[in-house]
Design a protein around this motif. Structure first.
Motif, PDB file in Angstrom:
ATOM      1  N   GLU A  46      -1.342  22.071  -7.159  1.00  0.00           N
ATOM      2  CA  GLU A  46      -2.014  21.158  -7.483  1.00  0.00           C
ATOM      3  C   GLU A  46      -2.158  20.017  -6.721  1.00  0.00           C
ATOM      4  O   GLU A  46      -3.590  20.130  -5.977  1.00  0.00           O
ATOM      5  CB  GLU A  46      -2.164  20.131  -9.056  1.00  0.00           C
ATOM      6  CG  GLU A  46      -3.133  19.403  -9.525  1.00  0.00           C
ATOM      7  CD  GLU A  46      -2.985  18.488 -10.071  1.00  0.00           C
ATOM      8  OE1 GLU A  46      -3.744  17.365 -10.540  1.00  0.00           O
ATOM      9  OE2 GLU A  46      -3.115  19.631 -11.548  1.00  0.00           O
ATOM     10  N   GLN A  47      -1.566  19.442  -5.968  1.00  0.00           N
ATOM     11  CA  GLN A  47      -1.195  19.053  -5.513  1.00  0.00           C
ATOM     12  C   GLN A  47      -2.086  19.198  -4.039  1.00  0.00           C
ATOM     13  O   GLN A  47      -1.788  18.962  -2.837  1.00  0.00           O
ATOM     14  CB  GLN A  47       0.233  17.765  -5.151  1.00  0.00           C
ATOM     15  CG  GLN A  47       0.560  16.792  -6.156  1.00  0.00           C
ATOM     16  CD  GLN A  47      -0.366  15.555  -6.039  1.00  0.00           C
ATOM     17  OE1 GLN A  47      -0.496  15.145  -5.031  1.00  0.00           O
ATOM     18  NE2 GLN A  47      -0.369  14.685  -7.060  1.00  0.00           N
ATOM     19  N   ARG A  48      -1.072  20.414  -3.682  1.00  0.00           N
ATOM     20  CA  ARG A  48      -1.223  21.270  -2.296  1.00  0.00           C
ATOM     21  C   ARG A  48      -2.300  21.328  -2.166  1.00  0.00           C
ATOM     22  O   ARG A  48      -3.253  21.420  -0.598  1.00  0.00           O
ATOM     23  CB  ARG A  48      -0.245  23.009  -2.240  1.00  0.00           C
ATOM     24  CG  ARG A  48      -0.901  23.334  -1.267  1.00  0.00           C
ATOM     25  CD  ARG A  48      -0.122  24.013  -1.243  1.00  0.00           C
ATOM     26  NE  ARG A  48       0.377  25.281  -2.484  1.00  0.00           N
ATOM     27  CZ  ARG A  48      -0.858  26.832  -2.375  1.00  0.00           C
ATOM     28  NH1 ARG A  48      -1.677  26.420  -1.132  1.00  0.00           N
ATOM     29  NH2 ARG A  48      -0.963  27.152  -3.547  1.00  0.00           N
ATOM     30  N   LEU A  49      -3.599  21.818  -3.474  1.00  0.00           N
ATOM     31  CA  LEU A  49      -4.822  21.949  -3.239  1.00  0.00           C
ATOM     32  C   LEU A  49      -5.577  21.125  -2.895  1.00  0.00           C
ATOM     33  O   LEU A  49      -6.514  21.126  -2.021  1.00  0.00           O
ATOM     34  CB  LEU A  49      -5.071  22.571  -4.619  1.00  0.00           C
ATOM     35  CG  LEU A  49      -4.457  24.212  -4.752  1.00  0.00           C
ATOM     36  CD1 LEU A  49      -4.987  25.222  -6.365  1.00  0.00           C
ATOM     37  CD2 LEU A  49      -5.074  25.511  -3.911  1.00  0.00           C
ATOM     38  N   MET A  96       0.652  -1.026   0.283  1.00  0.00           N
ATOM     39  CA  MET A  96       0.153  -0.245  -0.253  1.00  0.00           C
ATOM     40  C   MET A  96       1.065   1.040   0.167  1.00  0.00           C
ATOM     41  O   MET A  96       2.201   1.504   0.843  1.00  0.00           O
ATOM     42  CB  MET A  96      -0.459   0.101   1.279  1.00  0.00           C
ATOM     43  CG  MET A  96      -2.377   0.348   0.846  1.00  0.00           C
ATOM     44  SD  MET A  96      -3.616   0.181   1.696  1.00  0.00           S
ATOM     45  CE  MET A  96      -4.412  -1.020   1.425  1.00  0.00           C
ATOM     46  N   GLN A  97       0.349   1.943  -0.370  1.00  0.00           N
ATOM     47  CA  GLN A  97       0.962   3.154  -0.624  1.00  0.00           C
ATOM     48  C   GLN A  97       0.628   4.452   0.083  1.00  0.00           C
ATOM     49  O   GLN A  97      -0.830   4.117   0.399  1.00  0.00           O
ATOM     50  CB  GLN A  97       1.282   3.665  -2.116  1.00  0.00           C
ATOM     51  CG  GLN A  97       2.272   3.186  -3.093  1.00  0.00           C
ATOM     52  CD  GLN A  97       3.251   3.493  -3.046  1.00  0.00           C
ATOM     53  OE1 GLN A  97       3.857   4.098  -2.420  1.00  0.00           O
ATOM     54  NE2 GLN A  97       4.242   2.448  -2.733  1.00  0.00           N
ATOM     55  N   PHE A  98       1.640   5.380   0.364  1.00  0.00           N
ATOM     56  CA  PHE A  98       0.768   6.540   1.641  1.00  0.00           C
ATOM     57  C   PHE A  98       1.287   7.760   1.148  1.00  0.00           C
ATOM     58  O   PHE A  98       2.559   8.050   0.262  1.00  0.00           O
ATOM     59  CB  PHE A  98       1.442   6.200   3.227  1.00  0.00           C
ATOM     60  CG  PHE A  98       0.937   5.406   3.882  1.00  0.00           C
ATOM     61  CD1 PHE A  98      -0.425   5.329   4.266  1.00  0.00           C
ATOM     62  CD2 PHE A  98       1.943   4.164   3.831  1.00  0.00           C
ATOM     63  CE1 PHE A  98      -0.668   4.490   5.088  1.00  0.00           C
ATOM     64  CE2 PHE A  98       1.322   3.283   4.218  1.00  0.00           C
ATOM     65  CZ  PHE A  98      -0.273   3.308   5.214  1.00  0.00           C
ATOM     66  N   SER A  99       0.650   8.693   0.609  1.00  0.00           N
ATOM     67  CA  SER A  99       1.531   9.685   0.951  1.00  0.00           C
ATOM     68  C   SER A  99       1.629  10.721   1.165  1.00  0.00           C
ATOM     69  O   SER A  99       0.751  11.271   2.184  1.00  0.00           O
ATOM     70  CB  SER A  99       0.439  10.545  -0.577  1.00  0.00           C
ATOM     71  OG  SER A  99       0.316  10.015  -1.598  1.00  0.00           O
ATOM     72  N   PHE A 100       2.222  11.790   1.451  1.00  0.00           N
ATOM     73  CA  PHE A 100       2.661  12.947   2.736  1.00  0.00           C
ATOM     74  C   PHE A 100       3.327  13.787   2.043  1.00  0.00           C
ATOM     75  O   PHE A 100       4.094  14.497   0.777  1.00  0.00           O
ATOM     76  CB  PHE A 100       4.084  12.921   3.766  1.00  0.00           C
ATOM     77  CG  PHE A 100       3.779  11.292   4.425  1.00  0.00           C
ATOM     78  CD1 PHE A 100       3.941  11.389   4.959  1.00  0.00           C
ATOM     79  CD2 PHE A 100       4.028  10.383   3.816  1.00  0.00           C
ATOM     80  CE1 PHE A 100       3.476  10.344   6.165  1.00  0.00           C
ATOM     81  CE2 PHE A 100       4.444   8.825   4.060  1.00  0.00           C
ATOM     82  CZ  PHE A 100       4.418   8.608   5.563  1.00  0.00           C
ATOM     83  N   SER A 101       1.879  15.125   2.196  1.00  0.00           N
ATOM     84  CA  SER A 101       1.875  15.896   2.196  1.00  0.00           C
ATOM     85  C   SER A 101       2.400  17.116   2.956  1.00  0.00           C
ATOM     86  O   SER A 101       2.662  17.255   3.882  1.00  0.00           O
ATOM     87  CB  SER A 101       0.522  16.541   1.729  1.00  0.00           C
ATOM     88  OG  SER A 101       0.145  15.826   0.789  1.00  0.00           O
ATOM     89  N   PHE A 102       3.682  18.435   2.834  1.00  0.00           N
ATOM     90  CA  PHE A 102       4.512  19.146   3.801  1.00  0.00           C
ATOM     91  C   PHE A 102       4.571  20.420   2.907  1.00  0.00           C
ATOM     92  O   PHE A 102       5.181  20.378   1.983  1.00  0.00           O
ATOM     93  CB  PHE A 102       5.653  18.049   4.266  1.00  0.00           C
ATOM     94  CG  PHE A 102       6.519  17.503   2.939  1.00  0.00           C
ATOM     95  CD1 PHE A 102       7.921  17.922   2.369  1.00  0.00           C
ATOM     96  CD2 PHE A 102       6.067  16.475   2.231  1.00  0.00           C
ATOM     97  CE1 PHE A 102       8.258  17.401   1.597  1.00  0.00           C
ATOM     98  CE2 PHE A 102       7.667  15.725   1.625  1.00  0.00           C
ATOM     99  CZ  PHE A 102       8.536  16.540   0.894  1.00  0.00           C
ATOM    100  N   TYR A 103       5.051  20.730   3.603  1.00  0.00           N
ATOM    101  CA  TYR A 103       5.380  22.773   2.943  1.00  0.00           C
ATOM    102  C   TYR A 103       6.729  22.566   3.391  1.00  0.00           C
ATOM    103  O   TYR A 103       7.708  21.833   4.486  1.00  0.00           O
ATOM    104  CB  TYR A 103       4.962  23.202   3.965  1.00  0.00           C
ATOM    105  CG  TYR A 103       3.506  24.010   4.027  1.00  0.00           C
ATOM    106  CD1 TYR A 103       2.865  24.134   3.151  1.00  0.00           C
ATOM    107  CD2 TYR A 103       2.360  23.108   4.734  1.00  0.00           C
ATOM    108  CE1 TYR A 103       1.154  24.670   3.249  1.00  0.00           C
ATOM    109  CE2 TYR A 103       1.367  23.313   4.326  1.00  0.00           C
ATOM    110  CZ  TYR A 103       0.818  23.639   3.764  1.00  0.00           C
ATOM    111  OH  TYR A 103      -0.751  23.984   3.855  1.00  0.00           O
ATOM    112  N   PHE A 104       7.595  23.247   2.810  1.00  0.00           N
ATOM    113  CA  PHE A 104       9.067  23.994   3.181  1.00  0.00           C
ATOM    114  C   PHE A 104       9.770  25.212   3.367  1.00  0.00           C
ATOM    115  O   PHE A 104       8.533  26.179   2.181  1.00  0.00           O
ATOM    116  CB  PHE A 104      10.960  23.146   1.692  1.00  0.00           C
ATOM    117  CG  PHE A 104      10.158  22.128   1.539  1.00  0.00           C
ATOM    118  CD1 PHE A 104      11.097  21.244   2.440  1.00  0.00           C
ATOM    119  CD2 PHE A 104      10.109  21.207   1.032  1.00  0.00           C
ATOM    120  CE1 PHE A 104      11.911  19.909   3.267  1.00  0.00           C
ATOM    121  CE2 PHE A 104      10.061  19.886   0.481  1.00  0.00           C
ATOM    122  CZ  PHE A 104      10.763  19.407   1.753  1.00  0.00           C
TER     123      PHE A 104
END
Length: 114
Positions: A50-53, A1-9
Motif C-alpha cells: 500500500e505504501q509503495r503504491l 515536521m515528519q518526512f517519509s522516505f520511500s525506498f526499495y531494497f
C-alpha cells in the motif's frame, strides 16, 4: 515536521551496483537529516504494498522515469512531494535544503515558501 522516505531494497545479484548507489544515497539523506536534527520517518516499501503504491501515485509525472520505477530515495513532507536524491543533492549544493524540504528556517522561523 515528519518526512517519509520511500525506498526499495534490491536483492538479485545483478542489482548489487544499483543497491550500493541506492544505499549510499539513502545514507546521505538520512545523515544530513540526523546531523541537522530534522525528524523524519523512513518507509520501507518492500514490505508494504500500500505504501509503495501510494508513493508511485504521488510522484509527479515529470519525475517518473521513461522505463521502470523511480529509484529511491523519494522524499515527501507529509503528502507533499519534495523530490528525489538528485533534487536533494542540488538543494544541498545551493544551500536551499530547508526550502526543498518545505521547512521553516530555524534562524527566521518563517516558511521558506512565503
Amino acid at each position: 515536521m515528519q518526512f517519509s522516505f520511500s525506498f526499495y531494497f534490491y536483492s538479485p545479484v545483478s542489482f548489487i551496483n544499483h543497491l550500493f548507489q541506492v544505499k549510499k544515497h539513502q545514507q546521505a539523506v538520512v545523515g544530513f537529516l540526523e546531523a541537522n536534527r530534522i525528524s523524519f520517518q523512513e518507509v520501507d516499501i518492500t514490505m508494504l504494498e500500500e505504501q509503495r503504491l501510494w508513493m508511485y501515485r504521488n510522484i509527479p509525472r515529470d519525475k517518473l522515469p521513461e522505463k521502470g520505477n523511480p529509484l529511491p530515495p523519494q522524499i515527501f513532507n507529509e503528502d507533499h512531494y519534495c523530490g528525489d536524491y538528485e533534487d536533494f543533492f542540488q538543494s544541498k549544493e545551493n544551500n536551499t535544503v530547508l526550502a526543498f524540504l518545505g521547512l521553516s528556517s530555524p534562524s527566521t522561523g518563517r516558511d521558506p515558501k512565503s
